[in-house]
Write a protein that holds these residues in place. Structure first.
Motif, PDB file in Angstrom:
ATOM      1  N   THR A 180     -11.205 -10.181 -10.783  1.00 34.71           N
ATOM      2  CA  THR A 180     -10.995 -11.444 -11.507  1.00 34.71           C
ATOM      3  C   THR A 180     -11.449 -12.667 -10.719  1.00 34.71           C
ATOM      4  OG1 THR A 180      -8.719 -11.582 -10.662  1.00 34.71           O
ATOM      5  CG2 THR A 180      -9.050 -10.484 -12.796  1.00 34.71           C
ATOM      6  N   GLY A 181     -12.167 -12.448  -9.637  1.00 36.92           N
ATOM      7  CA  GLY A 181     -12.616 -13.559  -8.801  1.00 36.92           C
ATOM      8  C   GLY A 181     -13.032 -13.018  -7.446  1.00 36.92           C
ATOM      9  N   LYS A 182     -13.028 -13.866  -6.439  1.00 40.03           N
ATOM     10  CA  LYS A 182     -13.403 -13.409  -5.111  1.00 40.03           C
ATOM     11  C   LYS A 182     -12.342 -12.457  -4.559  1.00 40.03           C
ATOM     12  CE  LYS A 182     -16.375 -17.228  -3.676  1.00 40.03           C
ATOM     13  NZ  LYS A 182     -16.634 -18.264  -2.647  1.00 40.03           N
ATOM     14  N   SER A 183     -12.796 -11.483  -3.757  1.00 36.07           N
ATOM     15  CA  SER A 183     -11.876 -10.525  -3.147  1.00 36.07           C
ATOM     16  C   SER A 183     -10.860 -11.247  -2.275  1.00 36.07           C
ATOM     17  CB  SER A 183     -12.658  -9.522  -2.291  1.00 36.07           C
ATOM     18  OG  SER A 183     -13.514  -8.757  -3.086  1.00 36.07           O
ATOM     19  N   LYS A 184      -9.659 -10.711  -2.248  1.00 36.77           N
ATOM     20  CA  LYS A 184      -8.575 -11.323  -1.471  1.00 36.77           C
ATOM     21  C   LYS A 184      -8.145 -10.376  -0.363  1.00 36.77           C
ATOM     22  CE  LYS A 184      -7.041 -13.699  -5.648  1.00 36.77           C
ATOM     23  NZ  LYS A 184      -8.188 -13.161  -6.432  1.00 36.77           N
ATOM     24  N   GLY A 185      -7.874 -10.936   0.804  1.00 32.11           N
ATOM     25  CA  GLY A 185      -7.447 -10.135   1.940  1.00 32.11           C
ATOM     26  C   GLY A 185      -5.997  -9.702   1.795  1.00 32.11           C
ATOM     27  N   VAL A 186      -5.768  -8.394   1.880  1.00 32.79           N
ATOM     28  CA  VAL A 186      -4.407  -7.866   1.830  1.00 32.79           C
ATOM     29  C   VAL A 186      -3.929  -7.687   3.262  1.00 32.79           C
ATOM     30  CG1 VAL A 186      -2.925  -5.998   0.998  1.00 32.79           C
ATOM     31  CG2 VAL A 186      -4.936  -6.695  -0.336  1.00 32.79           C
ATOM     32  N   MET A 187      -2.893  -8.425   3.633  1.00 26.50           N
ATOM     33  CA  MET A 187      -2.413  -8.452   5.018  1.00 26.50           C
ATOM     34  C   MET A 187      -1.444  -7.293   5.250  1.00 26.50           C
ATOM     35  SD  MET A 187      -1.950 -12.573   5.601  1.00 26.50           S
ATOM     36  CE  MET A 187      -0.847 -12.794   4.202  1.00 26.50           C
ATOM     37  N   LEU A 188      -1.930  -6.264   5.924  1.00 27.90           N
ATOM     38  CA  LEU A 188      -1.132  -5.064   6.184  1.00 27.90           C
ATOM     39  C   LEU A 188      -0.654  -5.069   7.629  1.00 27.90           C
ATOM     40  CD1 LEU A 188      -3.515  -2.637   4.307  1.00 27.90           C
ATOM     41  CD2 LEU A 188      -1.243  -3.362   3.546  1.00 27.90           C
ATOM     42  N   THR A 189       0.657  -5.009   7.804  1.00 21.84           N
ATOM     43  CA  THR A 189       1.246  -5.077   9.138  1.00 21.84           C
ATOM     44  C   THR A 189       1.336  -3.692   9.772  1.00 21.84           C
ATOM     45  OG1 THR A 189       3.521  -4.757   8.388  1.00 21.84           O
ATOM     46  CG2 THR A 189       2.656  -7.037   8.386  1.00 21.84           C
ATOM     47  N   HIS A 190       1.639  -3.679  11.057  1.00 27.69           N
ATOM     48  CA  HIS A 190       1.855  -2.412  11.753  1.00 27.69           C
ATOM     49  C   HIS A 190       3.027  -1.660  11.126  1.00 27.69           C
ATOM     50  CE1 HIS A 190      -0.934  -2.784  15.222  1.00 27.69           C
ATOM     51  NE2 HIS A 190      -0.876  -4.057  14.866  1.00 27.69           N
ATOM     52  N   ARG A 191       4.045  -2.377  10.687  1.00 29.75           N
ATOM     53  CA  ARG A 191       5.189  -1.737  10.027  1.00 29.75           C
ATOM     54  C   ARG A 191       4.776  -1.114   8.690  1.00 29.75           C
ATOM     55  NH1 ARG A 191      10.330  -2.724  11.199  1.00 29.75           N
ATOM     56  NH2 ARG A 191       9.882  -4.812  11.996  1.00 29.75           N
ATOM     57  N   ASN A 192       3.942  -1.837   7.930  1.00 28.10           N
ATOM     58  CA  ASN A 192       3.437  -1.286   6.659  1.00 28.10           C
ATOM     59  C   ASN A 192       2.766   0.065   6.877  1.00 28.10           C
ATOM     60  OD1 ASN A 192       2.268  -4.536   5.464  1.00 28.10           O
ATOM     61  ND2 ASN A 192       4.227  -3.530   5.077  1.00 28.10           N
ATOM     62  N   ILE A 193       1.872   0.110   7.875  1.00 26.77           N
ATOM     63  CA  ILE A 193       1.057   1.310   8.091  1.00 26.77           C
ATOM     64  C   ILE A 193       1.891   2.472   8.622  1.00 26.77           C
ATOM     65  CG2 ILE A 193      -0.916   2.279   9.318  1.00 26.77           C
ATOM     66  CD1 ILE A 193      -1.618   0.205   7.111  1.00 26.77           C
ATOM     67  N   THR A 194       2.680   2.232   9.664  1.00 31.45           N
ATOM     68  CA  THR A 194       3.458   3.339  10.243  1.00 31.45           C
ATOM     69  C   THR A 194       4.506   3.846   9.264  1.00 31.45           C
ATOM     70  OG1 THR A 194       4.931   1.745  11.355  1.00 31.45           O
ATOM     71  CG2 THR A 194       3.083   2.627  12.640  1.00 31.45           C
ATOM     72  N   SER A 195       5.113   2.943   8.486  1.00 33.31           N
ATOM     73  CA  SER A 195       6.106   3.381   7.496  1.00 33.31           C
ATOM     74  C   SER A 195       5.453   4.231   6.413  1.00 33.31           C
ATOM     75  CB  SER A 195       6.788   2.166   6.858  1.00 33.31           C
ATOM     76  OG  SER A 195       7.522   1.431   7.815  1.00 33.31           O
ATOM     77  N   ASN A 196       4.269   3.803   5.952  1.00 31.43           N
ATOM     78  CA  ASN A 196       3.579   4.570   4.917  1.00 31.43           C
ATOM     79  C   ASN A 196       3.127   5.932   5.435  1.00 31.43           C
ATOM     80  OD1 ASN A 196       0.575   4.414   2.965  1.00 31.43           O
ATOM     81  ND2 ASN A 196       2.622   4.866   2.212  1.00 31.43           N
TER      82      ASN A 196
END
Length: 244
Positions: A187-203
């Motif tokens: 729907t427009g320009k790509s947006k940066g999704v800010m993924l933290t260290h907690r996001n990644i290790t938890s997932n």
């Protein structure tokens, strides 16, 4: 009404991505092959991966003045060693933004500017777009490195900057950004999704809990056809292969 899972509550890591990898929760042996290129048959073992990520981190720090929170862009199609500069950047305390290799010049420029990238790893065939985008965004020519294992077209292979010393992995707060993956831009320009260290290790823990019966197979081979610039491939192919 709240529905509670019948599965046991996962134990979530309290360390950043690189230190979680180093904790080696699945006791992966150093000689275990973790990534293979099916065409060239080039491969990386778990021990080599740990060594090379620390050499790359030290090279960035010692020769290029890399600082914590600096952003490195990966602009490439899948490579068997895709994870070395990625985890090497995290080892040095930096942030990684992964760029779709099919992007136009305008799209690459947008992501480099928006993410604040000041370093890049790319391929020889993507150099025309990469160098032009870097020039527009003020990224130094000497900060553009190559996959492929050899220096070409005036640019160093990322392996060419390996230091003799091994970097001490930077301890990073769990809520610091690790990855800036970009949306599709429907729907427009790509947006940066800010993924933290907690996001990644938890997932990672969630995936390993859900797929526990599959992952415990010691000789399991994952066909990594998902694009590694995308969070799906980054998690389910690259990180899961390393951790398990």
């Amino acid at each position: 009404m709240i529905f509670q899972s019948s599965d046991p509550e996962p134990i979530y890591p309290v360390v950043d991505i690189y230190h979680y990898l180093e904790s080696n929760p699945f006791n992966v042996q150093p000689g275990k092959t973790v990534f293979i290129d099916p065409i060239t048959e080039k491969a990386l073992t778990f021990g080599q991966f740990q060594l090379e990520t620390k050499q790359f981190a030290a090279g960035l720090q010692d020769s290029y003045g890399f600082q914590s929170r600096d952003v490195l862009a990966i602009f490439s199609y899948n490579q068997y060693d895709f994870g070395v500069p990625i985890l090497g950047t995290l080892c040095a305390g930096g942030v990684v933004t992964t760029v779709n290799h099919s992007y136009t010049l305008e799209e690459v420029v947008h992501q480099l500017k928006d993410s604040g990238a000041s370093y890049m790893v790319t391929t020889v065939d993507l150099l025309p777009t990469a160098t032009e985008a870097a020039k527009i965004c003020g990224i130094k020519r000497e900060h553009i490195f190559l996959f492929g294992g050899k220096d070409e077209a005036g640019h160093k292979a990322y392996q060419s900057i390996f230091a003799k010393r091994l970097a001490t992995p930077v301890k990073i707060d769990m809520d610091e950004i690790a990855y800036l993956c970009y949306s599709s831009g429907t729907t427009g320009k790509s947006k940066g999704v800010m993924l933290t260290h907690r996001n990644i290790t938890s997932n990672l823990v969630q995936i390993m809990s859900y797929d526990a019966e599959v992952i415990k197979q010691k000789d399991l081979v994952i066909l990594g056809f998902l694009p590694l610039y995308h969070i799906y491939g980054l998690m389910n192919c690259l990180h899961i292969s390393l951790i398990t």
